[in-house]
Structure formats: structure tokens, C-alpha cells
Design an enzyme around this catalytic site. Structure first.
Site, mmCIF file in Angstrom:
data_model
loop_
_atom_site.group_PDB
_atom_site.id
_atom_site.type_symbol
_atom_site.label_atom_id
_atom_site.label_comp_id
_atom_site.label_asym_id
_atom_site.label_seq_id
_atom_site.Cartn_x
_atom_site.Cartn_y
_atom_site.Cartn_z
ATOM 1 N N CYS A 165 -4.115 7.570 -1.770
ATOM 2 C CA CYS A 165 -3.492 6.253 -1.608
ATOM 3 C C CYS A 165 -2.091 6.494 -1.027
ATOM 4 O O CYS A 165 -1.822 7.545 -0.483
ATOM 5 C CB CYS A 165 -3.444 5.489 -2.930
ATOM 6 S SG CYS A 165 -2.380 6.242 -4.148
ATOM 7 N N CYS A 201 9.299 -5.801 -2.570
ATOM 8 C CA CYS A 201 9.232 -5.863 -1.109
ATOM 9 C C CYS A 201 8.669 -4.563 -0.552
ATOM 10 O O CYS A 201 7.980 -4.543 0.461
ATOM 11 C CB CYS A 201 10.610 -6.123 -0.512
ATOM 12 S SG CYS A 201 11.243 -7.758 -0.897
#
Ligand SMILES: [Zn+2]
Lengths: 99, 469
Positions: free
Chosen positions: B427, B253
Site C-alpha cells: 500500500c 489532507c
């Protein structure tokens, strides 16, 4: 042969994020009755647009993918040998782990 | 201005402290209330009179209450007792049952609230995590006052405030092979509300060894799944998934996202299946699986295989015993580390820290900053003057990078210098950027370096007000 193929649990990402595919599958040459083995190879050629290793391993689906033929686990109908008929609904769903 | 800033931070601090004290006091109140309830119930069943109910104090037996429910319990659970398909027998079984909920997160939140409310006799909660702000959108059992505190404490306080008459066990620890048998053995029914493959295999194996039914739920993104394992000759988790999926197929998640209400729906259904098992009412979702697709508003219940005679854990010739369980390495089996350390793919000279990158910005050194996160991440927040090409598309869109680098070169040709601009890659956490740098160096971008720790390190070490997610 008219079939409905559905992808879920993230597998739809391998076919351009489309979950439901109404498709027309022709019998391969020299084959009288379509089974799941034929259908898997058709799906891999015609629907899977990226990372095929996320869908298949060897000649079957990768671990963690449930295959349901008309809302029934394909383990109960003979896995790759399951016969496919006109208007069948086949669901490929990846198991989820989140919570 | 300076003084005002100081004032407000002091106010915030005092507010935090007061909120914490308030929740501690509330917790203490519900504990004492529960205690009072227990002692009075033991001495005189009818003395503990709750809101809106009054009765002459006389023991239950004088009313002919053979089911053992006290007048208070009859009033509290009356709407369930009135159900012909549930009734006083089911309620009585429920009150005698014990349930362990593993994980007080998105699935566990609603499951725990309903199980506490409906009158499960003893409710265990196990989790090792603390409450965080980015949990609140789905883990609805927790309140802001408990941010930074153990989820188990927070969840237990919420359950007690809903129902102070049931017993609640707090296990503030991680479930491991070393404690699982001992903890799970204390309960009748186990609820898997965890979020990762190694825990799911471990819990299922433990339930097989102990002969406990397992109510298993999962949710991710916009989809949920639910089934009951190891019940009445039905399959276990391994019967369905004998081989773990590849790690790349196990999304979290925290990486892929989840709409809060989706685990909410599945958690509610887990409570429902648990209530059915505990009260022996209805048909449990065994040998069937419920698939929920929130976006298309579709629920389908499918028939799944039964117990497999070949299953290595629950099968006919299984040699999997408690000792094997204790020694089994579930993280290795699933190739899914529970405490994931950062990747380390590159030599130090191919990397720079976020602080070094800040100096490069300050010195206005010529460079291209490539952000390789998915584009929907990039839309949440990004560093200025960065180029977004998601890692998955890098190969296909390499031309865009080539021309961005060229542009910086050209811009400088006029001033007479011909050194190549440097190329930095960023990132979210500094893993994908390393994979990208590896690829870029192989493709001729010799100066490519990754920013260690990604945007999270930028937020921690350079700019604390940079949003994290
Ligand atoms: Zn099994």
C-alpha cells in the site's frame, strides 16, 4: 412526504457519493407526524449503503455530525423530536478538520 | 554524459544556494525597512515617505488627525478609509489590534497575507513545520526558495514584503498545553488554521479560558467550513462537538487530498471575519456556520446552537481551569496521535522489507503482488505487474485474487512444479497492507506477506526515482 436530504463533509461517501437525495418518505405505521427519529431510521435503512457506524451511534447521529433542518441546527428544534414537514430540507454534515 | 550529469547537479546546487541567499537578503531588507519605518515614525511621523506619497513634514496633530493615523498610513489604507461602512475608525481599531494565526498552511497562507496587508497592528504566526514541495499547490504564502525552511520564517518574510509597517511575531514551535496559555494570551483574536482534531479542541479550550474570540476554518477535499467561536456569549467548539468524532471520520489532507483553492477561499473568509472582529464592523459569524461546497458552487450559512449551559469547558458549572488545561491529553481525548507511528499488526515472518522484495523481483520468483490502495491512488503511480484491489473492496473482490494466484500456479504446472506462488501486499505507507494480510491469512491465503513501509519505503530504500505523493 417529499423531502430533500443532503449529505456533506464526507458523509455522501456512505450513500454512493450522491450528495442530494430527493426522497418520498411514508409515515411509519401508527405514526401521525414524522419526526427526526423516524427519519434517521428511514435514512439508515434506505440511503446508507455502507459503514452505518460512520453515520449513526445508537439511535442518533455519531459524534461530529451536524444535523440541519431547513438550515437550522436541530439542537434548536428538539433534536430527535424535531417535527418534519412536507418539502423540508435536512442536511447531514460531518465536521471537517483539515487545513 | 557522466561529466554533463556532474555539471548540471553542480549548477542545481549553486542555484539552490543563491536562491536561499537571495531570500535571506530580501528578508534582511524588509526587516531593516520596518526598523527604519519604526524609528522615523517615532521621531517624526511624516518623514518616512513611501512610494508616490510626499507631504510637508509636520506632525499628525497639526493636521488635526485625532485618529492617530500617519499620512503614510492614510495613503496605504486609503481604499479602506474610503469605505463608508469601514472608514478611519475601523482602520484605527485594526491598527491597534493583535491577531495570532495558528498554522501557516493552506488556511493560514491567504489569511496571513490579507491580515498583513490590511494593517493588523501585530500579527503572530505559529507553526512547527517546514515548507515542502507538496505544500506549494495550496500554501501560497510560501515560495520555492523556502523549501526545507520553517513555515513561520517563510510566512513572516512574505508578510513583511507585503507590509513592512506592521509588527510580526514568529513562533517557530508546536502549540502545546504547556505553551498555549502564554502564547495566546498575547493576542486579541485567535485564528485556527490547523489541520487536526486535537489542536482544534486545545485551541478552543484555551480561548475559553482566556476569553478570546476564535475564528475557526477547516477544509478538505472540495468542501470548507467556517465559524466564529467563543464570541459575545456564543458557543465554543465543545458546545458543538462535546464528543470527538471516531478517528475513522477524521480524514487528513495528506490522505484524502484537497484542491488548493478550497482552503484558500476559507482562509480568505477567516481573514474577513478577523478584520470584522478587530475593527468592530459588521456581524460576526457567531452562532452561524458557513458551509462551502466547491464542486456544486454552493455556499450556505446555517444557524447553529448557542452556548451550552452543560458544556464541560464554557458551561455554567464548568470546573475546567488553567491547571486542568495544562494536564489535559488532547491526543488521547481525540484518539488522534499527532505524530502517527506505523502500525505493527503482524509477526515478522508475515512481512518482508522493500529490499527483500527487490531481490524477489530480480530472482524472478513466482509471486502475485496485490496493491490495496484506492484506485485513484493506483492511477498516480504503481509497481509493474501488480493487481489493484482497494482494501475496502477486498472481501467483495476476493475472487479476482484467487484467480490471479491460480493463474501463476497454472503457468507453472507445465514445468512440473506445484508449489504455491507467494502473495505480497503493498500500500502507500505499509498500514493498510498489514490489515489486508491479516484478513487474507484468515481467508486461506497462508503465504500472504506485506511489504514493510509500502511504496514510500520502496522509494526511499530501493528506487529513489519512484514518485512519492
Ligand atoms: Zn462550550
Amino acid at each position: 412526504m417529499q423531502l430533500t436530504l443532503e449529505f456533506g463533509g464526507g458523509l455522501e461517501l456512505l450513500c454512493e457519493s450522491v450528495k442530494i437525495h430527493k426522497v418520498n418518505v411514508d409515515l411509519p405505521d401508527g405514526v401521525d407526524n414524522l419526526n427526526m427519529k423516524h427519519l434517521l431510521s428511514w435514512v439508515r435503512t434506505n440511503l446508507i449503503k455502507e459503514r452505518p457506524e460512520m453515520f449513526m451511534k445508537g439511535d442518533t447521529v455519531r459524534p461530529g455530525v451536524l444535523v440541519l433542518v431547513n438550515d437550522c441546527d436541530w439542537e434548536l428544534s428538539g433534536q430527535l423530536d424535531t417535527a418534519i414537514e412536507e418539502k423540508d430540507v435536512i442536511v447531514f454534515i460531518s465536521t471537517l478538520h483539515g487545513g | 554524459m557522466e561529466a554533463n550529469g556532474g555539471d548540471s547537479s553542480e549548477i542545481v546546487r549553486e542555484l539552490e544556494a543563491l536562491k536561499l541567499r537571495k531570500s535571506e537578503i530580501e528578508h534582511r531588507i524588509s526587516t531593516l525597512e520596518a526598523k527604519l519605518q519604526e524609528t522615523t515614525a517615532a521621531v517624526e511621523p511624516c518623514d518616512a515617505v513611501s512610494n508616490g506619497y510626499s507631504s510637508p513634514s509636520s506632525p499628525a496633530i497639526e493636521h488635526g488627525l485625532e485618529h492617530g493615523l500617519s499620512p503614510d498610513q492614510i495613503y496605504r489604507y486609503s481604499r479602506q478609509l474610503l469605505l463608508p461602512s469601514f472608514g478611519v475608525e475601523a482602520q484605527s481599531s485594526l491598527l491597534k489590534s493583535s491577531v495570532l494565526v495558528i498554522g501557516a498552511g493552506g488556511l493560514g497562507s491567504p489569511a496571513l497575507l490579507y491580515l498583513a496587508a490590511c494593517g493588523v497592528g501585530r500579527l503572530g504566526i505559529i507553526d512547527h513545520d517546514v515548507v515542502e514541495l507538496n505544500n506549494m499547490h495550496r500554501q501560497i504564502i510560501h515560495t520555492e526558495a523556502f523549501i526545507g525552511h520553517p513555515k513561520v520564517k517563510s510566512a513572516a518574510a512574505a508578510c513583511r514584503s507585503v507590509n513592512s509597517t506592521i509588527k510580526i511575531d514568529e513562533h517557530v514551535e508546536a502549540l502545546r498545553t504547556s505553551n498555549a496559555l502564554e502564547i495566546l494570551s498575547q493576542y486579541d483574536i485567535i485564528v485556527d488554521a490547523t489541520d487536526n482534531p486535537p489542536s482544534r479542541y486545545m485551541i478552543s479550550d484555551c480561548c475559553v479560558l482566556l476569553g478570546k474570540p476564535l475564528v475557526s476554518g477547516a477544509a478538505l477535499g472540495m468542501e470548507g467550513q467556517l465559524t466564529v467561536y467563543n464570541h459575545n456569549g456564543g458557543p465554543c467548539y465543545r458546545c458543538l462537538f462535546p464528543t470527538p468524532p471516531p478517528t475513522t471520520a477524521c480524514q487528513r489532507c495528506s490522505d484524502s487530498g484537497v484542491l488548493g483553492v478550497v482552503p484558500g477561499v476559507i482562509g480568505c473568509l477567516q481573514a474577513l471575519e478577523t478584520i470584522k472582529l478587530a475593527s468592530m464592523v459588521g456581524e460576526p459569524l457567531s452562532e452561524r456556520m458557513l458551509l462551502f461546497d466547491a464542486l456544486s458552487a454552493r455556499v450556505r450559512v446555517v444557524k447553529i446552537r448557542g452556548r451550552s449551559a452543560q458544556c464541560v469547558v464554557c458551561g455554567d458549572n464548568s470546573s475546567f481551569k488553567k491547571q486542568q488545561f495544562k494536564n489535559f491529553d488532547y491526543e488521547d481525548f481525540t484518539q488522534f496521535p499527532l505524530t502517527a507511528g506505523p502500525l505493527n499488526l503482524l509477526p515478522t515472518e508475515s512481512r518482508i522489507s522493500s529490499k527483500e522484495f527487490k531481490e524477489i523481483l530480480q530472482k524472478k520468483e513466482r509471486h502475485v503482488l496485490l496493491d490495496v490502495r484506492p484506485s485513484h491512488h493506483y492511477k498516480i503511480v504503481s509497481l509493474p505487474d501488480s493487481l489493484n484491489i482497494p482494501l475496502a473492496n477486498l472481501e467483495a473482490r476476493i475472487n479476482e485474487l484467487t484467480s490471479a494466484v491460480k493463474e501463476k500456479e497454472d503457468g507453472h504446472v507445465n514445468t512440473g512444479s506445484f508449489t504455491n506462488p507467494s502473495l505480497y501486499v503493498v500500500c502507500r505507507r505499509g498500514n493498510d497492507s498489514q490489515i489486508a494480510v491479516q484478513y487474507l491469512r484468515e481467508s486461506g491465503f497462508d503465504s500472504a506477506k506485506d511489504i514493510i513501509g509500502g511504496l514510500e519505503a520502496w522509494a526511499t530504500d530501493v528506487n529513489p526515482s519512484f514518485p512519492t505523493y
